[in-house]
Scaffold this motif. Sequence first.
Motif, PDB file in Angstrom:
ATOM      1  N   LEU A  31     -43.419 -89.584  75.734  1.00 18.15           N
ATOM      2  CA  LEU A  31     -43.807 -90.986  75.617  1.00 18.15           C
ATOM      3  C   LEU A  31     -44.817 -91.156  74.483  1.00 18.15           C
ATOM      4  CD1 LEU A  31     -43.321 -93.678  77.246  1.00 18.15           C
ATOM      5  CD2 LEU A  31     -45.453 -93.154  78.406  1.00 18.15           C
ATOM      6  N   LEU A  32     -45.827 -90.298  74.450  1.00 19.15           N
ATOM      7  CA  LEU A  32     -46.834 -90.386  73.398  1.00 19.15           C
ATOM      8  C   LEU A  32     -46.244 -90.054  72.029  1.00 19.15           C
ATOM      9  CD1 LEU A  32     -49.972 -88.988  75.232  1.00 19.15           C
ATOM     10  CD2 LEU A  32     -49.537 -91.345  74.522  1.00 19.15           C
ATOM     11  N   LYS A  33     -45.311 -89.116  71.990  1.00 20.09           N
ATOM     12  CA  LYS A  33     -44.660 -88.786  70.715  1.00 20.09           C
ATOM     13  C   LYS A  33     -43.910 -90.006  70.186  1.00 20.09           C
ATOM     14  CE  LYS A  33     -41.070 -85.945  68.603  1.00 20.09           C
ATOM     15  NZ  LYS A  33     -40.478 -87.104  67.943  1.00 20.09           N
ATOM     16  N   HIS A  34     -43.153 -90.671  71.046  1.00 20.23           N
ATOM     17  CA  HIS A  34     -42.406 -91.865  70.633  1.00 20.23           C
ATOM     18  C   HIS A  34     -43.360 -92.992  70.227  1.00 20.23           C
ATOM     19  CE1 HIS A  34     -38.651 -90.046  71.664  1.00 20.23           C
ATOM     20  NE2 HIS A  34     -38.939 -89.963  72.952  1.00 20.23           N
ATOM     21  N   PHE A  35     -44.460 -93.121  70.962  1.00 23.54           N
ATOM     22  CA  PHE A  35     -45.443 -94.143  70.603  1.00 23.54           C
ATOM     23  C   PHE A  35     -46.049 -93.845  69.232  1.00 23.54           C
ATOM     24  CE2 PHE A  35     -49.950 -95.557  70.623  1.00 23.54           C
ATOM     25  CZ  PHE A  35     -49.694 -96.905  70.480  1.00 23.54           C
ATOM     26  N   LYS A  36     -46.385 -92.592  68.983  1.00 26.18           N
ATOM     27  CA  LYS A  36     -46.954 -92.236  67.674  1.00 26.18           C
ATOM     28  C   LYS A  36     -45.945 -92.491  66.554  1.00 26.18           C
ATOM     29  CE  LYS A  36     -48.295 -88.060  68.474  1.00 26.18           C
ATOM     30  NZ  LYS A  36     -48.900 -86.731  68.398  1.00 26.18           N
ATOM     31  N   LYS A  48     -55.065 -92.959  64.142  1.00 23.12           N
ATOM     32  CA  LYS A  48     -56.172 -93.460  63.322  1.00 23.12           C
ATOM     33  C   LYS A  48     -55.728 -94.765  62.686  1.00 23.12           C
ATOM     34  CE  LYS A  48     -59.452 -92.313  59.702  1.00 23.12           C
ATOM     35  NZ  LYS A  48     -59.750 -91.413  58.568  1.00 23.12           N
ATOM     36  N   LYS A  49     -56.438 -95.821  63.024  1.00 20.70           N
ATOM     37  CA  LYS A  49     -56.183 -97.139  62.446  1.00 20.70           C
ATOM     38  C   LYS A  49     -57.464 -97.548  61.729  1.00 20.70           C
ATOM     39  CE  LYS A  49     -54.888-101.858  63.255  1.00 20.70           C
ATOM     40  NZ  LYS A  49     -55.482-102.978  63.926  1.00 20.70           N
ATOM     41  N   GLY A  50     -57.360 -97.742  60.433  1.00 24.21           N
ATOM     42  CA  GLY A  50     -58.566 -97.998  59.650  1.00 24.21           C
ATOM     43  C   GLY A  50     -59.434 -96.752  59.674  1.00 24.21           C
ATOM     44  N   ASN A  51     -60.680 -96.914  60.034  1.00 17.74           N
ATOM     45  CA  ASN A  51     -61.570 -95.751  60.113  1.00 17.74           C
ATOM     46  C   ASN A  51     -61.874 -95.351  61.552  1.00 17.74           C
ATOM     47  OD1 ASN A  51     -63.170 -97.897  60.820  1.00 17.74           O
ATOM     48  ND2 ASN A  51     -64.868 -97.393  59.456  1.00 17.74           N
ATOM     49  N   LYS A  52     -61.059 -95.813  62.500  1.00 22.59           N
ATOM     50  CA  LYS A  52     -61.310 -95.528  63.917  1.00 22.59           C
ATOM     51  C   LYS A  52     -60.215 -94.651  64.513  1.00 22.59           C
ATOM     52  CE  LYS A  52     -64.016 -99.621  64.777  1.00 22.59           C
ATOM     53  NZ  LYS A  52     -64.253-100.775  65.621  1.00 22.59           N
ATOM     54  N   TYR A  53     -60.660 -93.630  65.234  1.00 17.97           N
ATOM     55  CA  TYR A  53     -59.749 -92.755  65.962  1.00 17.97           C
ATOM     56  C   TYR A  53     -59.581 -93.273  67.385  1.00 17.97           C
ATOM     57  CZ  TYR A  53     -59.818 -89.220  62.301  1.00 17.97           C
ATOM     58  OH  TYR A  53     -59.667 -88.549  61.115  1.00 17.97           O
ATOM     59  N   HIS A  54     -58.329 -93.322  67.822  1.00 19.08           N
ATOM     60  CA  HIS A  54     -57.954 -93.728  69.173  1.00 19.08           C
ATOM     61  C   HIS A  54     -57.310 -92.492  69.794  1.00 19.08           C
ATOM     62  CE1 HIS A  54     -58.318 -98.068  67.988  1.00 19.08           C
ATOM     63  NE2 HIS A  54     -58.163 -97.483  66.819  1.00 19.08           N
ATOM     64  N   ASN A  55     -58.031 -91.846  70.681  1.00 17.25           N
ATOM     65  CA  ASN A  55     -57.605 -90.566  71.248  1.00 17.25           C
ATOM     66  C   ASN A  55     -56.858 -90.793  72.563  1.00 17.25           C
ATOM     67  OD1 ASN A  55     -57.506 -87.758  71.347  1.00 17.25           O
ATOM     68  ND2 ASN A  55     -59.482 -87.579  72.374  1.00 17.25           N
ATOM     69  N   PHE A  56     -55.770 -90.060  72.744  1.00 22.29           N
ATOM     70  CA  PHE A  56     -55.015 -90.108  74.001  1.00 22.29           C
ATOM     71  C   PHE A  56     -55.119 -88.747  74.671  1.00 22.29           C
ATOM     72  CE2 PHE A  56     -53.220 -93.555  71.631  1.00 22.29           C
ATOM     73  CZ  PHE A  56     -52.826 -94.490  72.569  1.00 22.29           C
ATOM     74  N   LEU A  57     -55.615 -88.736  75.891  1.00 22.08           N
ATOM     75  CA  LEU A  57     -55.686 -87.517  76.689  1.00 22.08           C
ATOM     76  C   LEU A  57     -54.772 -87.698  77.887  1.00 22.08           C
ATOM     77  CD1 LEU A  57     -59.566 -86.994  76.713  1.00 22.08           C
ATOM     78  CD2 LEU A  57     -57.888 -85.878  75.237  1.00 22.08           C
TER      79      LEU A  57
END
Length: 151
Positions: A13-18, A36-45
Amino acid sequence: MTTLLNIPRVWELLKHFKDQCRLKGWKTSDYGDWVKKGNKYHNFLWTRTVHPSTFEKVAMSHSCAVRKGISYKVVKASYTAWVFPETPSEKLRQIVTENPELSKRIAIYDLSWAYAGKPVCLRLNETNSTVFKEFESFLEKCGVKIQPAVS
């Protein structure tokens, strides 16, 4: 994809989302679950279970590992989404909702119902992360209805 209700396992699911994020021009990793969108990291655990004290330590750390060639660097994650294929402890929601700093940075997605046959994701997301909002739209396109988690 071996799935129930055509919902891929969390890592798929995360692979398809990425893949969808890359189409938007957002940077993603083949080795980690961050966007990473702009200069912000959005981490998925994603994990089946986590002890509340471990959850709190990880949530407070803001850390995200980013692969650079053959090594890694640690960056500050602006936002972290915890994705659970099994029902997380109510204590985790409580940790986030009772800490205003965490509630602005941490989202929790409980996909246990979706994997049990009912296409619902319980969400705790008070962040202003556009990537997480896009993740929620992505889940809905996969046939999973987003519902607020009750604390």
